[in-house]
Design a protein around this motif. Structure first.
Motif, PDB file in Angstrom:
ATOM      1  N   PHE A  16       7.080   5.446   7.358  1.00  0.00           N
ATOM      2  CA  PHE A  16       7.501   6.547   6.512  1.00  0.00           C
ATOM      3  C   PHE A  16       7.172   7.867   7.202  1.00  0.00           C
ATOM      4  CE2 PHE A  16       3.492   4.741   4.999  1.00  0.00           C
ATOM      5  CZ  PHE A  16       2.624   5.807   5.170  1.00  0.00           C
ATOM      6  N   SER A  17       7.803   8.937   6.754  1.00  0.00           N
ATOM      7  CA  SER A  17       7.673  10.228   7.411  1.00  0.00           C
ATOM      8  C   SER A  17       6.318  10.859   7.126  1.00  0.00           C
ATOM      9  CB  SER A  17       8.787  11.170   6.948  1.00  0.00           C
ATOM     10  OG  SER A  17       8.718  11.382   5.549  1.00  0.00           O
ATOM     11  N   ALA A  18       6.000  11.901   7.909  1.00  0.00           N
ATOM     12  CA  ALA A  18       4.689  12.541   7.842  1.00  0.00           C
ATOM     13  C   ALA A  18       4.459  13.284   6.531  1.00  0.00           C
ATOM     14  CB  ALA A  18       4.522  13.501   9.013  1.00  0.00           C
ATOM     15  N   GLU A  19       5.490  13.500   5.750  1.00  0.00           N
ATOM     16  CA  GLU A  19       5.309  14.233   4.497  1.00  0.00           C
ATOM     17  C   GLU A  19       4.387  13.509   3.536  1.00  0.00           C
ATOM     18  OE1 GLU A  19       8.751  14.373   1.880  1.00  0.00           O
ATOM     19  OE2 GLU A  19       9.673  12.776   3.050  1.00  0.00           O
ATOM     20  N   PHE A  20       4.262  12.189   3.673  1.00  0.00           N
ATOM     21  CA  PHE A  20       3.402  11.423   2.785  1.00  0.00           C
ATOM     22  C   PHE A  20       1.971  11.383   3.271  1.00  0.00           C
ATOM     23  CE2 PHE A  20       7.632   9.581   1.972  1.00  0.00           C
ATOM     24  CZ  PHE A  20       7.704   9.832   0.613  1.00  0.00           C
ATOM     25  N   GLY A  21       1.739  11.389   4.589  1.00  0.00           N
ATOM     26  CA  GLY A  21       0.382  11.309   5.119  1.00  0.00           C
ATOM     27  C   GLY A  21      -0.224   9.934   4.896  1.00  0.00           C
ATOM     28  N   GLY A  22      -1.464   9.755   5.370  1.00  0.00           N
ATOM     29  CA  GLY A  22      -2.157   8.495   5.162  1.00  0.00           C
ATOM     30  C   GLY A  22      -1.495   7.356   5.908  1.00  0.00           C
ATOM     31  N   SER A  23      -1.770   6.143   5.466  1.00  0.00           N
ATOM     32  CA  SER A  23      -1.192   4.956   6.080  1.00  0.00           C
ATOM     33  C   SER A  23      -1.005   3.906   5.008  1.00  0.00           C
ATOM     34  CB  SER A  23      -2.110   4.423   7.184  1.00  0.00           C
ATOM     35  OG  SER A  23      -3.381   4.097   6.664  1.00  0.00           O
ATOM     36  N   GLY A  24      -0.360   2.815   5.346  1.00  0.00           N
ATOM     37  CA  GLY A  24      -0.100   1.776   4.357  1.00  0.00           C
ATOM     38  C   GLY A  24       1.323   1.868   3.872  1.00  0.00           C
ATOM     39  N   GLY A  25       1.535   1.900   2.557  1.00  0.00           N
ATOM     40  CA  GLY A  25       2.877   1.966   1.994  1.00  0.00           C
ATOM     41  C   GLY A  25       2.973   3.040   0.928  1.00  0.00           C
ATOM     42  N   VAL A  26       4.192   3.278   0.473  1.00  0.00           N
ATOM     43  CA  VAL A  26       4.447   4.348  -0.492  1.00  0.00           C
ATOM     44  C   VAL A  26       5.397   3.838  -1.581  1.00  0.00           C
ATOM     45  CG1 VAL A  26       5.477   6.616  -0.855  1.00  0.00           C
ATOM     46  CG2 VAL A  26       4.122   6.184   1.196  1.00  0.00           C
TER      47      VAL A  26
ATOM     48  N   GLY B 233      -4.486  -0.867 -12.727  1.00  0.00           N
ATOM     49  CA  GLY B 233      -3.246  -1.411 -12.196  1.00  0.00           C
ATOM     50  C   GLY B 233      -3.488  -2.411 -11.086  1.00  0.00           C
ATOM     51  N   ALA B 234      -2.487  -3.253 -10.858  1.00  0.00           N
ATOM     52  CA  ALA B 234      -2.614  -4.281  -9.828  1.00  0.00           C
ATOM     53  C   ALA B 234      -2.735  -3.649  -8.450  1.00  0.00           C
ATOM     54  CB  ALA B 234      -1.405  -5.206  -9.871  1.00  0.00           C
ATOM     55  N   LYS B 235      -3.565  -4.242  -7.605  1.00  0.00           N
ATOM     56  CA  LYS B 235      -3.705  -3.781  -6.229  1.00  0.00           C
ATOM     57  C   LYS B 235      -2.508  -4.271  -5.425  1.00  0.00           C
ATOM     58  CE  LYS B 235      -8.760  -4.240  -6.383  1.00  0.00           C
ATOM     59  NZ  LYS B 235      -9.924  -4.888  -5.747  1.00  0.00           N
ATOM     60  N   LEU B 236      -1.790  -3.364  -4.816  1.00  0.00           N
ATOM     61  CA  LEU B 236      -0.606  -3.707  -4.034  1.00  0.00           C
ATOM     62  C   LEU B 236      -0.873  -3.449  -2.558  1.00  0.00           C
ATOM     63  CD1 LEU B 236       2.279  -2.263  -6.242  1.00  0.00           C
ATOM     64  CD2 LEU B 236       1.345  -4.573  -6.219  1.00  0.00           C
ATOM     65  N   SER B 237      -0.659  -4.466  -1.759  1.00  0.00           N
ATOM     66  CA  SER B 237      -0.805  -4.342  -0.315  1.00  0.00           C
ATOM     67  C   SER B 237       0.572  -4.399   0.322  1.00  0.00           C
ATOM     68  CB  SER B 237      -1.686  -5.467   0.233  1.00  0.00           C
ATOM     69  OG  SER B 237      -1.663  -5.486   1.655  1.00  0.00           O
ATOM     70  N   MET B 238       0.815  -3.498   1.262  1.00  0.00           N
ATOM     71  CA  MET B 238       2.117  -3.444   1.927  1.00  0.00           C
ATOM     72  C   MET B 238       1.943  -3.649   3.425  1.00  0.00           C
ATOM     73  SD  MET B 238       4.215  -0.440  -0.020  1.00  0.00           S
ATOM     74  CE  MET B 238       4.271  -0.369  -1.814  1.00  0.00           C
ATOM     75  N   ALA B 239       2.684  -4.586   3.957  1.00  0.00           N
ATOM     76  CA  ALA B 239       2.686  -4.883   5.390  1.00  0.00           C
ATOM     77  C   ALA B 239       1.282  -5.172   5.904  1.00  0.00           C
ATOM     78  CB  ALA B 239       3.328  -3.745   6.179  1.00  0.00           C
ATOM     79  N   GLY B 240       0.449  -5.796   5.060  1.00  0.00           N
ATOM     80  CA  GLY B 240      -0.890  -6.189   5.474  1.00  0.00           C
ATOM     81  C   GLY B 240      -1.927  -5.092   5.417  1.00  0.00           C
ATOM     82  N   ALA B 241      -1.557  -3.887   4.961  1.00  0.00           N
ATOM     83  CA  ALA B 241      -2.519  -2.781   4.886  1.00  0.00           C
ATOM     84  C   ALA B 241      -3.404  -2.939   3.657  1.00  0.00           C
ATOM     85  CB  ALA B 241      -1.785  -1.448   4.835  1.00  0.00           C
ATOM     86  N   ARG B 242      -4.507  -2.201   3.630  1.00  0.00           N
ATOM     87  CA  ARG B 242      -5.394  -2.212   2.467  1.00  0.00           C
ATOM     88  C   ARG B 242      -4.664  -1.687   1.235  1.00  0.00           C
ATOM     89  NH1 ARG B 242     -10.974  -2.421   3.576  1.00  0.00           N
ATOM     90  NH2 ARG B 242     -11.466  -2.485   5.812  1.00  0.00           N
ATOM     91  N   SER B 243      -5.030  -2.226   0.085  1.00  0.00           N
ATOM     92  CA  SER B 243      -4.387  -1.776  -1.145  1.00  0.00           C
ATOM     93  C   SER B 243      -4.714  -0.318  -1.448  1.00  0.00           C
ATOM     94  CB  SER B 243      -4.821  -2.658  -2.327  1.00  0.00           C
ATOM     95  OG  SER B 243      -6.227  -2.573  -2.530  1.00  0.00           O
ATOM     96  N   THR B 244      -5.877   0.153  -0.979  1.00  0.00           N
ATOM     97  CA  THR B 244      -6.231   1.554  -1.203  1.00  0.00           C
ATOM     98  C   THR B 244      -5.367   2.497  -0.365  1.00  0.00           C
ATOM     99  OG1 THR B 244      -7.982   1.290   0.458  1.00  0.00           O
ATOM    100  CG2 THR B 244      -8.612   1.077  -1.856  1.00  0.00           C
TER     101      THR B 244
END
Length: 275
Positions: A229-239, A176-187
């Motif tokens: 986003f809320s802490a329920e997702f964890g990590g950083s970047g986008g969801v 799938g395409a690598k998606l970057s959100m708000a300048g964060a790493r795609s991973t």
């Protein structure tokens, strides 16, 4: 069975429940008052999913407030009733992923059998969260043309979302395409389907070897959460959190067709046409 095994099993079940607690549902909340603005405790508030007929009921507390949590997405009718007051009804409430719809009632004195119906959705201004998010709804998914029928292409319509190309690692990794959100790493972009994380084995965007992430006929809607986003997702970047279609009291189906040939294609640089 040893005590350590029992504790391990309990921990596994607990964490398993947490993994399904991701944001795939919605909330209806509000306050019930009388015509003068005084709070009314003990009011029965019932929310009915008009697509499935499923109902949920709660009672307002001492401050006249109520909350109906973990509601499936869809169209709802909400009514508030208490002996000595006319029954208040609000219809046309549409719940989407993660939305908290504020539905307040001001009940008039009268018979409970009398119904006062107000048609119209709850205010769309987000007043309960500071999250930066947008929704890709059912109509967009079904009607917008998608070359390859990869629903993640629609995420690129949201502000702050860019693509970095395709993964193309190997047969054991999604393409799938690598998606970057708000300048964060795609991973650091996380994908959830009905509350379950669906990133590939390398932690990247899910997708086929052809680079497509299918699901146009299955997914009802998905939200793109760019930041805070809320802490329920964890990590950083986008969801990207999507929810699949569920059964209703009506029969639905879909069909699609692609017709592609070179009749309307523009010539490339080296195509001089007929001599």
């Amino acid at each position: 069975m040893s005590k350590s095994t029992v504790w391990s099993l309990c921990l596994f079940l607990l964490l398993g429940g947490v993994s399904f607690a991701q944001e795939t549902t919605a909330i209806i909340s509000g306050t019930v008052t009388d015509e003068s603005g005084g709070i009314i405790p003990g009011v029965s508030v019932e929310a009915t999913n008009v697509d499935t007929g499923i109902t949920r009921t709660v009672t307002t507390g001492d401050e006249g407030r109520y909350q109906l949590a973990n509601l499936s997405v869809g169209n709802y009718e909400v009514q508030a009733s208490l002996p000595g007051f006319q029954t208040g009804v609000r219809d046309g409430i549409t719940l989407t992923i993660g939305r908290e719809a504020l539905v307040d009632f001001a009940l008039s004195v009268g018979e409970i059998s009398q119904r006062v119906t107000v048609t119209g959705d709850a205010p769309l201004v987000e007043t309960t969260r500071s999250v930066l998010t947008d929704l890709v709804g059912k109509q967009q998914i079904e009607d917008l043309p998608l070359n390859g029928r990869s629903y993640t292409q629609l995420a690129l319509l949201q502000p702050g979302v860019t693509t970095l190309g395709s993964q193309n690692f190997s047969s054991i990794s999604g393409g799938g395409a690598k998606l970057s959100m708000a300048g964060a790493r795609s991973t650091n972009t996380y994908f959830y389907l009905d509350g379950t994380e669906v990133k590939d084995s390398f932690g990247h965007t899910p997708g086929s070897a052809a680079g497509q992430t299918l699901g146009v006929d299955t997914i009802r809607e998905f939200s793109v959460v760019v930041s805070t986003f809320s802490a329920e997702f964890g990590g950083s970047g986008g969801v990207i959190s999507s929810v699949t279609k569920s059964g209703t009291n009506q029969l639905h189906g879909s069909v699609f067709e692609y017709h592609r040939n070179n009749a309307l294609d523009a010539r490339n640089f080296f195509d001089r046409g007929d001599a």
